[in-house]
Write a protein that holds these residues in place. Structure first.
Motif, PDB file in Angstrom:
ATOM      1  N   ILE A  57       2.467  -4.307   3.044  1.00  0.00           N
ATOM      2  CA  ILE A  57       3.568  -3.744   3.502  1.00  0.00           C
ATOM      3  C   ILE A  57       3.024  -2.330   3.165  1.00  0.00           C
ATOM      4  N   ASP A  58       3.188  -1.338   4.053  1.00  0.00           N
ATOM      5  CA  ASP A  58       2.638   0.288   3.950  1.00  0.00           C
ATOM      6  C   ASP A  58       3.924   0.888   3.801  1.00  0.00           C
ATOM      7  N   LEU A  59       3.987   1.574   2.547  1.00  0.00           N
ATOM      8  CA  LEU A  59       5.099   2.271   1.937  1.00  0.00           C
ATOM      9  C   LEU A  59       4.847   3.744   2.430  1.00  0.00           C
ATOM     10  N   ASP A  60       3.881   4.037   3.108  1.00  0.00           N
ATOM     11  CA  ASP A  60       3.602   5.704   3.312  1.00  0.00           C
ATOM     12  C   ASP A  60       4.446   6.268   4.259  1.00  0.00           C
ATOM     13  N   VAL A  61       5.289   7.226   4.049  1.00  0.00           N
ATOM     14  CA  VAL A  61       5.938   7.962   4.787  1.00  0.00           C
ATOM     15  C   VAL A  61       5.250   9.394   5.319  1.00  0.00           C
ATOM     16  N   THR A  62       4.677   9.588   6.333  1.00  0.00           N
ATOM     17  CA  THR A  62       3.757  10.737   6.582  1.00  0.00           C
ATOM     18  C   THR A  62       4.474  11.580   7.562  1.00  0.00           C
ATOM     19  N   PHE A  95       0.724  -1.015  -0.089  1.00  0.00           N
ATOM     20  CA  PHE A  95       0.171   0.102  -0.091  1.00  0.00           C
ATOM     21  C   PHE A  95       0.888   1.355   0.061  1.00  0.00           C
ATOM     22  N   GLY A  96       0.274   2.257  -0.748  1.00  0.00           N
ATOM     23  CA  GLY A  96       1.152   3.627  -0.539  1.00  0.00           C
ATOM     24  C   GLY A  96       0.284   4.564  -1.489  1.00  0.00           C
ATOM     25  N   ARG A  97       0.418   5.943  -1.206  1.00  0.00           N
ATOM     26  CA  ARG A  97      -0.161   6.833  -2.127  1.00  0.00           C
ATOM     27  C   ARG A  97       0.640   7.077  -3.343  1.00  0.00           C
ATOM     28  N   ARG A  98       0.032   7.642  -4.262  1.00  0.00           N
ATOM     29  CA  ARG A  98       0.756   7.594  -5.673  1.00  0.00           C
ATOM     30  C   ARG A  98       2.070   8.285  -5.499  1.00  0.00           C
ATOM     31  N   GLY A  99       2.958   7.898  -5.874  1.00  0.00           N
ATOM     32  CA  GLY A  99       4.545   8.026  -5.760  1.00  0.00           C
ATOM     33  C   GLY A  99       5.284   7.793  -4.582  1.00  0.00           C
ATOM     34  N   SER A 100       4.641   7.026  -3.812  1.00  0.00           N
ATOM     35  CA  SER A 100       5.243   6.587  -2.474  1.00  0.00           C
ATOM     36  C   SER A 100       6.501   5.508  -2.791  1.00  0.00           C
ATOM     37  N   GLY A 101       6.519   4.967  -3.979  1.00  0.00           N
ATOM     38  CA  GLY A 101       7.592   4.148  -4.326  1.00  0.00           C
ATOM     39  C   GLY A 101       7.046   2.778  -4.503  1.00  0.00           C
ATOM     40  N   LYS A 102       5.973   2.341  -4.751  1.00  0.00           N
ATOM     41  CA  LYS A 102       5.336   1.022  -4.783  1.00  0.00           C
ATOM     42  C   LYS A 102       5.909   0.399  -6.101  1.00  0.00           C
ATOM     43  N   SER A 103       6.024   1.214  -7.199  1.00  0.00           N
ATOM     44  CA  SER A 103       6.593   0.665  -8.642  1.00  0.00           C
ATOM     45  C   SER A 103       7.807   0.523  -8.436  1.00  0.00           C
ATOM     46  N   LYS A 111       2.671 -10.431  -5.590  1.00  0.00           N
ATOM     47  CA  LYS A 111       2.763  -9.147  -4.909  1.00  0.00           C
ATOM     48  C   LYS A 111       1.975  -7.996  -5.377  1.00  0.00           C
ATOM     49  N   ILE A 112       1.176  -7.085  -4.966  1.00  0.00           N
ATOM     50  CA  ILE A 112       0.307  -6.403  -5.351  1.00  0.00           C
ATOM     51  C   ILE A 112       0.264  -4.967  -4.915  1.00  0.00           C
ATOM     52  N   GLY A 113       0.702  -3.758  -5.820  1.00  0.00           N
ATOM     53  CA  GLY A 113       0.875  -2.551  -5.348  1.00  0.00           C
ATOM     54  C   GLY A 113      -0.403  -1.762  -5.556  1.00  0.00           C
ATOM     55  N   THR A 114      -0.910  -1.105  -4.758  1.00  0.00           N
ATOM     56  CA  THR A 114      -1.962  -0.255  -4.800  1.00  0.00           C
ATOM     57  C   THR A 114      -2.162   0.895  -3.839  1.00  0.00           C
ATOM     58  N   VAL A 115      -3.348   1.565  -3.879  1.00  0.00           N
ATOM     59  CA  VAL A 115      -3.680   2.501  -3.070  1.00  0.00           C
ATOM     60  C   VAL A 115      -4.948   2.196  -2.219  1.00  0.00           C
ATOM     61  N   GLN A 141     -10.141   9.204   0.643  1.00  0.00           N
ATOM     62  CA  GLN A 141      -9.635   9.397  -0.882  1.00  0.00           C
ATOM     63  C   GLN A 141      -8.700  10.577  -0.792  1.00  0.00           C
ATOM     64  N   LEU A 142      -9.116  11.738  -0.376  1.00  0.00           N
ATOM     65  CA  LEU A 142      -8.467  12.819  -0.357  1.00  0.00           C
ATOM     66  C   LEU A 142      -7.007  12.804   0.236  1.00  0.00           C
ATOM     67  N   VAL A 143      -7.057  11.809   1.098  1.00  0.00           N
ATOM     68  CA  VAL A 143      -5.571  11.600   1.767  1.00  0.00           C
ATOM     69  C   VAL A 143      -4.636  10.899   0.587  1.00  0.00           C
ATOM     70  N   ASP A 144      -5.298   9.901   0.189  1.00  0.00           N
ATOM     71  CA  ASP A 144      -4.569   8.942  -0.864  1.00  0.00           C
ATOM     72  C   ASP A 144      -4.147   9.975  -1.984  1.00  0.00           C
ATOM     73  N   LEU A 145      -4.967  10.994  -2.352  1.00  0.00           N
ATOM     74  CA  LEU A 145      -4.835  11.800  -3.477  1.00  0.00           C
ATOM     75  C   LEU A 145      -3.828  12.885  -3.160  1.00  0.00           C
ATOM     76  N   LYS A 146      -3.336  13.001  -1.942  1.00  0.00           N
ATOM     77  CA  LYS A 146      -2.561  14.054  -1.570  1.00  0.00           C
ATOM     78  C   LYS A 146      -2.916  15.419  -1.165  1.00  0.00           C
ATOM     79  N   PHE A 147      -4.488  15.428  -1.019  1.00  0.00           N
ATOM     80  CA  PHE A 147      -4.935  16.716  -0.852  1.00  0.00           C
ATOM     81  C   PHE A 147      -4.965  17.074   0.608  1.00  0.00           C
ATOM     82  N   LEU A 148      -4.827  15.885   1.442  1.00  0.00           N
ATOM     83  CA  LEU A 148      -4.803  16.192   2.890  1.00  0.00           C
ATOM     84  C   LEU A 148      -3.869  15.192   3.394  1.00  0.00           C
ATOM     85  N   HIS A 149      -2.843  15.372   4.293  1.00  0.00           N
ATOM     86  CA  HIS A 149      -1.751  14.650   4.950  1.00  0.00           C
ATOM     87  C   HIS A 149      -1.923  14.522   6.465  1.00  0.00           C
ATOM     88  N   ILE A 150      -2.007  13.279   6.841  1.00  0.00           N
ATOM     89  CA  ILE A 150      -1.960  12.854   8.238  1.00  0.00           C
ATOM     90  C   ILE A 150      -0.745  13.458   8.903  1.00  0.00           C
TER      91      ILE A 150
END
Length: 530
Positions: A309-314, A56-64, A280-284, A458-467
């Motif tokens: 695996i959670d790749l999000d660095v917040t 798991f991770g937001r777009r650009g977090s390094g899943k790919s 192995k599956i990468g997704t939001v 979803q706004l968090v995953d789309l990076k309009f909001l950040h925890i």
């Protein structure tokens, strides 16, 4: 025009080349894998283990990048054979066609790998030793047979892809001990009755005195389910021949229609279950459905069938986020002969961290554009104060991110739900900019549920909001627990900068006191307070 020294770093050809390099890293999966840095210790090791996983991770977090790095390392270390499959090119297709396309991709890569294996030699150059090309000297007979069978199945799937969702199937029912079946239309899978297999345009005959022919309709889903045994057989034969497992690395599952995702995941899980293989599956996270419970559950259940695996660095752990992004930026700069502190100030990097929300690709994007802004400043008419990227350069660039994020929303989100997301985001902005709040942080109660909470996630995953902090207490709401979120900086920096608008410093010692204010509460219980 002020005289510029000849040794300005940011105006040098070397730095111009560096900016092109940053753009390549930002856009290329291969380059991202080459400079991949673990967001947490042990992430890469877990990804290389033979275990089904959802990353798991937001777009650009390094899943790919992680999946590509895993594929490379598996090949170079001769641990396993990895096949990388991107879901995005197939996002306009529904199930089962999206499954057919992914199976075609997989078989095509297996065919390419086998073809390469057939030409491998017993000794290798340094370049070949460092690559992930096959090193086994497989039996030519085994390779020929596998290549033939893989090509045949790929051709059958390509023919099935263009057929309607249901096909006509004829079956010869016999009173004797055998039967005969064939597809009514050439190119369609046929039911093999007791054999539970399938052929396209094929036919099997048996002799019996009395035969009756019946025609019935069969859907692609059932046909693929019958053919699953054949695909599992190919996996078993390949892994047995090379004595190594197979890893199916499926990227960007969230591009598949959400209602179809559990069925796709379930089929691939069935494909590898009990075999020397894993997926192995990468997704939001907020835009994915990987498991449907029930008497006949569909998909993969985290904990039972797969781990996560959670790749999000917040920004919740500000120091850890800064250390991670600083490591990424330093590695990129040093690879091209620069010291990071020489080309960007510490204050500018802190602003870069906040503007990116902890997302590595966004950090690189802002850094590259802010650097280009600094170059223009140096080469322009204004007096040059510093030969490095400044806070002002970063702030001007962050404001431009809003347009890119809006494009991501329009491209990646189902049109049926995008209006709800935009409405919720407008509410969030109105709340933060209101005289009552006038702060870049808002609080959402942990127990707040429903469609609006889904939109906020979803706004968090789309990076309009950040925890920024979990489990915040508000003294006047002693029985409630809140999570604190930061409105994305693109909404209130640069030309969007606002007067009388407070920006919280997340390194302040009294941060808990600043966040625990009732006027920051956006949603609680079953109602939004704005």
């Amino acid at each position: 025009m002020a005289q510029k020294p000849n040794d300005w770093v940011l105006s040098s050809p070397k730095f111009a080349t560096f900016l092109n390099f940053l753009e390549e890293v930002e856009r290329s999966r291969q380059a991202g894998a080459e400079y991949f840095i673990e967001p947490a210790s042990g992430v890469l090791g877990r990804a290389k283990s033979k275990r089904n996983q959802i990353i798991f991770g937001r777009r650009g977090s390094g899943k790919s990048s992680l999946l590509e790095k895993t594929r490379r390392d598996l090949g170079q270390e001769r641990i396993a054979i990895g096949f990388f499959i991107d879901c995005e090119p197939h996002k306009d297709n529904t199930y089962p066609n999206v499954l057919i396309l992914i199976l075609i991709d997989l078989l095509s890569q297996i065919e390419q790998w086998l073809s390469t294996a057939s030409s491998s030699r017993p000794s290798w150059s340094r370049q070949e030793r460092d690559s992930d090309r096959p090193r086994e000297r497989l039996s030519k007979k085994i390779i020929r047979q596998l290549l033939s069978d893989v090509a045949a199945e790929q051709s059958r799937l390509e023919q099935l892809l263009v057929e309607p969702d249901e096909v006509d199937v004829e079956r010869m029912r016999q009173q004797g001990w055998s039967n005969s079946v064939h597809a009514k239309t050439s190119g369609k899978l046929a039911s093999h009755g007791a054999e539970a297999a399938a052929e396209i345009g094929g036919e099997s005959n048996a002799h019996s005195a009395n035969e009756t022919k019946e025609t019935f309709r069969m859907g692609k889903r059932e046909l693929l389910s019958r053919q699953l045994k054949v695909y599992r057989g190919l996996i078993e034969r390949l892994t047995g021949a090379v004595a190594r497992p197979i890893y199916i690395l499926l990227d960007d599952l969230y591009h598949v229609h959400r209602s179809d995702q559990p069925h796709l995941v379930g089929f691939l899980h069935s494909l590898v279950k009990g075999k020397n293989a894993c997926i192995k599956i990468g997704t939001v996270r907020s835009r994915s459905s990987w498991y449907l419970p029930g008497t006949q559950p569909v998909g993969m259940k985290i904990g039972d069938d797969a781990s996560e695996i959670d790749l999000d660095v917040t920004l919740e752990d500000y120091d850890a986020a800064r250390l991670f992004l600083h490591s990424v930026a330093s590695k990129l700069a040093q690879s091209r002969g620069f010291e990071l502190s020489r080309i960007i100030t510490n204050e500018a990097f802190d602003r870069l961290l906040l503007g990116s929300g902890g997302v590595a690709r966004d950090m690189i994007n802002i850094w590259r554009k802010a650097s280009a802004q600094a170059v223009s400043r140096i080469q322009g008419r204004a007096p040059v104060r510093m030969d490095s990227v400044t806070v002002e350069d970063v702030s001007k660039t962050i404001a431009d991110l809003d347009e890119l994020k809006q494009e991501d929303l329009g491209r990646d989100v189902d049109p049926n739900s995008s209006d709800g997301l935009l409405t919720e985001f407008a509410r969030v902005k109105d709340f933060c900019f209101s005289p009552t709040c006038a702060t870049n942080v808002l609080l959402i109660e942990r127990e707040f549920r429903g469609r609006r909470r889904d939109h906020l996630n979803q706004l968090v995953d789309l990076k309009f909001l950040h925890i920024v902090k979990k489990s915040v207490s508000v003294p006047s709401r002693a029985a409630r627990v809140y999570d604190a979120f930061m409105l994305d900086m693109s909404q209130y920096t640069g030309p969007r900068q606002r007067k009388n608008f407070r920006i919280v410093n997340f390194t302040d010692r009294d941060l808990n006191v600043q966040l625990g204010q009732p006027q920051l509460i956006y949603c609680e219980g079953d109602h939004g307070l704005n």
